[in-house]
Design a protein around this motif. Sequence first.
Motif, PDB file in Angstrom:
ATOM      1  N   TYR A  19       0.838  -1.198   0.000  1.00  0.00           N
ATOM      2  CA  TYR A  19       0.000   0.000   0.000  1.00  0.00           C
ATOM      3  C   TYR A  19       0.872   1.247   0.000  1.00  0.00           C
ATOM      4  CZ  TYR A  19      -4.079  -2.818   1.269  1.00  0.00           C
ATOM      5  OH  TYR A  19      -5.099  -3.724   1.277  1.00  0.00           O
ATOM      6  N   THR A  20       0.480   2.247  -0.763  1.00  0.00           N
ATOM      7  CA  THR A  20       1.198   3.517  -0.779  1.00  0.00           C
ATOM      8  C   THR A  20       0.774   4.361   0.420  1.00  0.00           C
ATOM      9  OG1 THR A  20      -0.492   4.658  -2.070  1.00  0.00           O
ATOM     10  CG2 THR A  20       1.255   3.505  -3.304  1.00  0.00           C
ATOM     11  N   ILE A  21       1.512   5.418   0.647  1.00  0.00           N
ATOM     12  CA  ILE A  21       1.191   6.328   1.745  1.00  0.00           C
ATOM     13  C   ILE A  21      -0.228   6.873   1.605  1.00  0.00           C
ATOM     14  CG2 ILE A  21       1.766   8.570   2.780  1.00  0.00           C
ATOM     15  CD1 ILE A  21       4.724   7.902   2.076  1.00  0.00           C
ATOM     16  N   SER A  22      -0.585   7.295   0.403  1.00  0.00           N
ATOM     17  CA  SER A  22      -1.915   7.880   0.203  1.00  0.00           C
ATOM     18  C   SER A  22      -3.041   6.869   0.411  1.00  0.00           C
ATOM     19  CB  SER A  22      -2.021   8.510  -1.183  1.00  0.00           C
ATOM     20  OG  SER A  22      -1.870   7.538  -2.197  1.00  0.00           O
ATOM     21  N   GLU A  23      -2.757   5.592   0.246  1.00  0.00           N
ATOM     22  CA  GLU A  23      -3.785   4.559   0.429  1.00  0.00           C
ATOM     23  C   GLU A  23      -4.048   4.241   1.897  1.00  0.00           C
ATOM     24  OE1 GLU A  23      -3.640   1.578  -3.303  1.00  0.00           O
ATOM     25  OE2 GLU A  23      -1.756   1.710  -2.169  1.00  0.00           O
ATOM     26  N   VAL A  24      -3.101   4.546   2.775  1.00  0.00           N
ATOM     27  CA  VAL A  24      -3.270   4.157   4.178  1.00  0.00           C
ATOM     28  C   VAL A  24      -3.439   5.319   5.158  1.00  0.00           C
ATOM     29  CG1 VAL A  24      -2.038   1.988   3.879  1.00  0.00           C
ATOM     30  CG2 VAL A  24      -0.796   4.005   4.630  1.00  0.00           C
ATOM     31  N   MET A  25      -2.924   6.493   4.798  1.00  0.00           N
ATOM     32  CA  MET A  25      -2.981   7.609   5.731  1.00  0.00           C
ATOM     33  C   MET A  25      -4.422   7.918   6.138  1.00  0.00           C
ATOM     34  SD  MET A  25       0.058   8.288   6.455  1.00  0.00           S
ATOM     35  CE  MET A  25       0.106   9.869   7.239  1.00  0.00           C
ATOM     36  N   GLY A  26      -4.622   8.001   7.452  1.00  0.00           N
ATOM     37  CA  GLY A  26      -5.939   8.312   7.986  1.00  0.00           C
ATOM     38  C   GLY A  26      -6.864   7.119   8.131  1.00  0.00           C
ATOM     39  N   LYS A  27      -6.472   5.966   7.594  1.00  0.00           N
ATOM     40  CA  LYS A  27      -7.300   4.753   7.711  1.00  0.00           C
ATOM     41  C   LYS A  27      -7.065   4.108   9.074  1.00  0.00           C
ATOM     42  CE  LYS A  27      -8.720   4.474   3.300  1.00  0.00           C
ATOM     43  NZ  LYS A  27      -8.219   3.743   2.184  1.00  0.00           N
ATOM     44  N   ASN A  28      -8.041   3.359   9.534  1.00  0.00           N
ATOM     45  CA  ASN A  28      -7.906   2.650  10.797  1.00  0.00           C
ATOM     46  C   ASN A  28      -7.060   1.402  10.585  1.00  0.00           C
ATOM     47  OD1 ASN A  28      -8.725   0.549  12.885  1.00  0.00           O
ATOM     48  ND2 ASN A  28      -9.586   2.432  13.720  1.00  0.00           N
ATOM     49  N   LEU A  29      -5.893   1.388  11.203  1.00  0.00           N
ATOM     50  CA  LEU A  29      -4.937   0.295  11.002  1.00  0.00           C
ATOM     51  C   LEU A  29      -5.540  -1.059  11.355  1.00  0.00           C
ATOM     52  CD1 LEU A  29      -1.988  -0.600  10.406  1.00  0.00           C
ATOM     53  CD2 LEU A  29      -1.593  -0.383  12.855  1.00  0.00           C
ATOM     54  N   VAL A  30      -6.126  -1.167  12.520  1.00  0.00           N
ATOM     55  CA  VAL A  30      -6.639  -2.454  12.991  1.00  0.00           C
ATOM     56  C   VAL A  30      -7.809  -2.928  12.140  1.00  0.00           C
ATOM     57  CG1 VAL A  30      -7.747  -3.627  14.939  1.00  0.00           C
ATOM     58  CG2 VAL A  30      -5.793  -2.106  15.341  1.00  0.00           C
ATOM     59  N   LYS A  36      -9.385 -10.493  11.044  1.00  0.00           N
ATOM     60  CA  LYS A  36     -10.466 -10.382  12.039  1.00  0.00           C
ATOM     61  C   LYS A  36     -10.128 -11.032  13.371  1.00  0.00           C
ATOM     62  CE  LYS A  36     -14.250  -9.978   8.777  1.00  0.00           C
ATOM     63  NZ  LYS A  36     -15.486 -10.546   8.262  1.00  0.00           N
ATOM     64  N   GLU A  37      -9.526 -12.212  13.326  1.00  0.00           N
ATOM     65  CA  GLU A  37      -9.277 -12.932  14.575  1.00  0.00           C
ATOM     66  C   GLU A  37      -8.205 -12.289  15.447  1.00  0.00           C
ATOM     67  OE1 GLU A  37      -6.650 -15.135  11.548  1.00  0.00           O
ATOM     68  OE2 GLU A  37      -8.610 -14.173  11.521  1.00  0.00           O
ATOM     69  N   TYR A  38      -7.448 -11.345  14.902  1.00  0.00           N
ATOM     70  CA  TYR A  38      -6.393 -10.677  15.674  1.00  0.00           C
ATOM     71  C   TYR A  38      -6.693  -9.216  15.985  1.00  0.00           C
ATOM     72  CZ  TYR A  38      -3.041 -14.466  15.633  1.00  0.00           C
ATOM     73  OH  TYR A  38      -2.395 -15.656  15.863  1.00  0.00           O
ATOM     74  N   ARG A  39      -7.794  -8.697  15.511  1.00  0.00           N
ATOM     75  CA  ARG A  39      -8.084  -7.268  15.696  1.00  0.00           C
ATOM     76  C   ARG A  39      -8.123  -6.856  17.163  1.00  0.00           C
ATOM     77  NH1 ARG A  39     -12.517  -6.784  10.895  1.00  0.00           N
ATOM     78  NH2 ARG A  39     -10.974  -6.751   9.209  1.00  0.00           N
ATOM     79  N   ALA A  40      -8.812  -7.602  17.985  1.00  0.00           N
ATOM     80  CA  ALA A  40      -8.917  -7.231  19.402  1.00  0.00           C
ATOM     81  C   ALA A  40      -7.552  -7.272  20.087  1.00  0.00           C
ATOM     82  CB  ALA A  40      -9.908  -8.146  20.121  1.00  0.00           C
ATOM     83  N   ALA A  41      -6.757  -8.290  19.795  1.00  0.00           N
ATOM     84  CA  ALA A  41      -5.443  -8.426  20.426  1.00  0.00           C
ATOM     85  C   ALA A  41      -4.495  -7.315  19.980  1.00  0.00           C
ATOM     86  CB  ALA A  41      -4.842  -9.794  20.107  1.00  0.00           C
ATOM     87  N   VAL A  42      -4.487  -6.993  18.686  1.00  0.00           N
ATOM     88  CA  VAL A  42      -3.609  -5.935  18.190  1.00  0.00           C
ATOM     89  C   VAL A  42      -4.043  -4.587  18.756  1.00  0.00           C
ATOM     90  CG1 VAL A  42      -2.841  -4.690  16.133  1.00  0.00           C
ATOM     91  CG2 VAL A  42      -2.948  -7.186  16.111  1.00  0.00           C
ATOM     92  N   LYS A  43      -5.345  -4.349  18.798  1.00  0.00           N
ATOM     93  CA  LYS A  43      -5.841  -3.094  19.378  1.00  0.00           C
ATOM     94  C   LYS A  43      -5.421  -2.980  20.831  1.00  0.00           C
ATOM     95  CE  LYS A  43      -9.929  -0.192  19.979  1.00  0.00           C
ATOM     96  NZ  LYS A  43      -9.305   0.482  21.079  1.00  0.00           N
TER      97      LYS A  43
END
Length: 77
Positions: A19-30, A36-43
């Motif tokens: 992903y480029t910088i413009s594709e990810v900036m401001g998006k919710n990382l988690v 899905k199965e790791y979202r709670a743990a990473v958060k």
Amino acid sequence: DTQGRVNVWNQCAMKLVGYTISEVMGKNLVQEFITKEYRAAVKAVLDKALRGKETANFEFPLITKNGIRIEVLLNAT
């Protein structure tokens, strides 16, 4: 940031996931890039880091732009 939005994306991250910088900036990382199965743990790890609690060698899967699952080792401080 404190809301989980991407505010830094370096060259290594771009090469790793495609992903480029413009594709990810401001998006919710988690919500957008963690399986899905790791979202709670990473958060939880990221929330702890924001409170000043370090987590070392936390491994979790990340989804690349091509839909490939890769394992990432996180050290959050």
